[in-house]
Scaffold this active site. Structure first.
Site, short mmCIF file in Angstrom:
data_model
loop_
_atom_site.label_atom_id
_atom_site.label_comp_id
_atom_site.label_asym_id
_atom_site.label_seq_id
_atom_site.Cartn_x
_atom_site.Cartn_y
_atom_site.Cartn_z
N LEU A 128 -52.50 51.09 75.10
CA LEU A 128 -52.60 51.30 73.65
C LEU A 128 -51.37 52.07 73.17
O LEU A 128 -51.09 53.15 73.68
CB LEU A 128 -53.88 52.06 73.31
CG LEU A 128 -55.19 51.35 73.70
CD1 LEU A 128 -56.35 52.31 73.68
CD2 LEU A 128 -55.45 50.16 72.78
N HIS A 129 -50.67 51.52 72.18
CA HIS A 129 -49.47 52.21 71.72
C HIS A 129 -49.08 51.88 70.28
O HIS A 129 -48.13 52.46 69.74
CB HIS A 129 -48.28 51.84 72.62
CG HIS A 129 -47.77 50.45 72.38
ND1 HIS A 129 -48.42 49.34 72.86
CD2 HIS A 129 -46.70 49.99 71.70
CE1 HIS A 129 -47.75 48.25 72.49
NE2 HIS A 129 -46.71 48.62 71.78
N ARG A 130 -49.79 50.94 69.62
CA ARG A 130 -49.39 50.54 68.27
C ARG A 130 -49.48 51.73 67.31
O ARG A 130 -50.43 52.52 67.36
CB ARG A 130 -50.31 49.45 67.75
CG ARG A 130 -50.18 48.13 68.49
CD ARG A 130 -49.06 47.30 67.94
NE ARG A 130 -48.85 46.11 68.76
CZ ARG A 130 -47.85 45.26 68.59
NH1 ARG A 130 -46.97 45.48 67.65
NH2 ARG A 130 -47.73 44.21 69.37
N ASP A 157 -53.58 46.77 72.71
CA ASP A 157 -53.08 46.38 71.39
C ASP A 157 -51.72 45.71 71.53
O ASP A 157 -51.00 45.54 70.55
CB ASP A 157 -53.05 47.57 70.42
CG ASP A 157 -52.21 48.74 70.94
OD1 ASP A 157 -51.45 48.57 71.90
OD2 ASP A 157 -52.31 49.84 70.35
#
Length: 367
Positions: free
Chosen positions: A206-208, A284
């Site tokens: 997850l990094h968005r 994501d």
């Protein structure tokens, strides 16, 4: 006469797309691939490890643009790449994906009158609040060659008025990267290196910005992830952006859970050795939606939309809200493997089709 082809990579997903094409062109006697690293991802964890994993040489040119706002990063990249092209103009500039470097180098090259090709063209989420969507739109508007991965991408380009002679469906280059390293991926220890041999686990990435850049959203995400860990062990390589956000909002300790394995970013081989054996993937990311579809691994994507809808209509992907994650995971664990099929031309031979397209382009330019 050998033609010079710049292969531009700025972030680690770019290297996965560039590598198969680099190796394909390096075997040809009619062109010379030139690897240009813009340095948008500038840490060894985010680039050099991937370069090594993918058997790429040290880049021919390092632009070292570093971090900054979208405008700062784009401007520095345009200035640096324009200087490089002014000194040694390539016969073709190949940009990949949708990061700032993709748009910046395409713009700089076209303003110098150079030919530009976009690999992974035509993908659209319909969400212009995403910086990547702007990069995709601008790049596709000015590129001479548009190599698409799927029929929906062709339709998007036609709807935008792109002429048929610029659109070439070649398939998914990410699958070529996997096949390039399949033997090493299958030989890697994967879950056994974490003491998870024989156990079900999920991989989390997850990094968005929409998920991690605000405290409220990150708190919701952390809560959903920790609840999910009660159902299945989680392997969570932390992206630097996510690590920084957790630290900034004082939430690093909230992810300290006996069933969550927090890791530093992994190289491609080690990461994919975990993905291929995972019970499911929570992400994501864009690329992982494709790779899980190819591998038949259920994927839960925490986003409102995707520029890769074929992974939902034909693949193993589902779009969900963070709050729905525990329920969606329970459904995945209760269900059999989802009915899915690999999209057409996702076959490990995309680089060959791209190389053939480049040669035909050069032939037509010489006629």
């Amino acid at each position: 006469m050998s033609r010079f082809v710049h292969l531009v990579a700025g972030a680690r997903p770019n290297f996965m797309k560039v590598a198969p094409l680099y190796h394909q062109l390096a075997r040809a006697d009619w062109c010379r691939p030139v690897l240009v690293h813009t340095g948008q991802h500038y840490s060894s964890e985010m680039s050099e490890t991937f370069i090594r994993d993918l058997d790429l040489p040290t880049p021919d040119h390092q632009l070292s643009i570093g971090s900054g706002s979208h405008a700062e990063q784009t401007a520095r990249c345009m200035i640096a790449y324009e200087k490089l092209c002014t000194l040694t103009a390539p016969d073709l500039v190949v940009v990949v994906g949708d990061v700032n470097s993709t748009m910046a180098c395409a713009l700089a090259a076209k303003k110098l009158g150079l030919d530009v090709a976009h690999l992974e063209a035509g993908l659209r989420s319909g969400d212009r609040s995403m910086p990547e969507e702007i990069n995709r739109l601008v790049t596709d508007a000015i590129a001479d060659l548009l190599w698409t991965p799927s029929p929906d991408a062709d339709v998007n380009l036609r709807t935008e008025g792109v002429s048929e002679n610029r659109i070439h469906r070649v398939g998914n280059i990410m699958i070529d990267a996997y096949e390039l390293l399949r033997d090493r991926i299958e030989a890697a220890p994967g879950p056994s290196s974490l003491g998870l041999a024989g156990e079900d686990y999920a991989v989390v990435t997850l990094h968005r910005p929409s998920n991690v850049d605000t405290q409220t959203k990150l708190e919701e995400l952390v809560s959903a992830v920790t609840q999910t860990a009660e159902q299945i062990r989680l392997v969570f390589p932390l992206h630097p952006r996510t690590s920084a956000a957790l630290e900034r909002f004082g939430m690093t300790a909230a992810l300290k859970h006996p069933r969550i394995h927090l890791l530093s970013p992994l190289g491609y081989v080690d990461f994919m050795s975990l993905v291929r054996r995972a019970r499911l993937v929570i992400t994501d990311s864009g690329g992982l939606q494709e790779e899980t579809t190819y591998l038949g691994v259920p994927c839960l994507t925490i986003r409102k939309n995707t520029e890769r809808p074929i992974t939902v209509t034909e693949g193993t992907n589902r779009l969900i809200d963070a709050a729905d994650l525990p329920v969606a995971v329970a459904q995945c664990l209760a269900d059999e493997a989802p009915a899915a099929r690999r999209p057409e031309l996702w076959d490990g031979h995309t680089a060959e089709r791209v190389a053939r397209s480049i040669r035909e382009f050069f032939t037509a330019r010489s006629a």
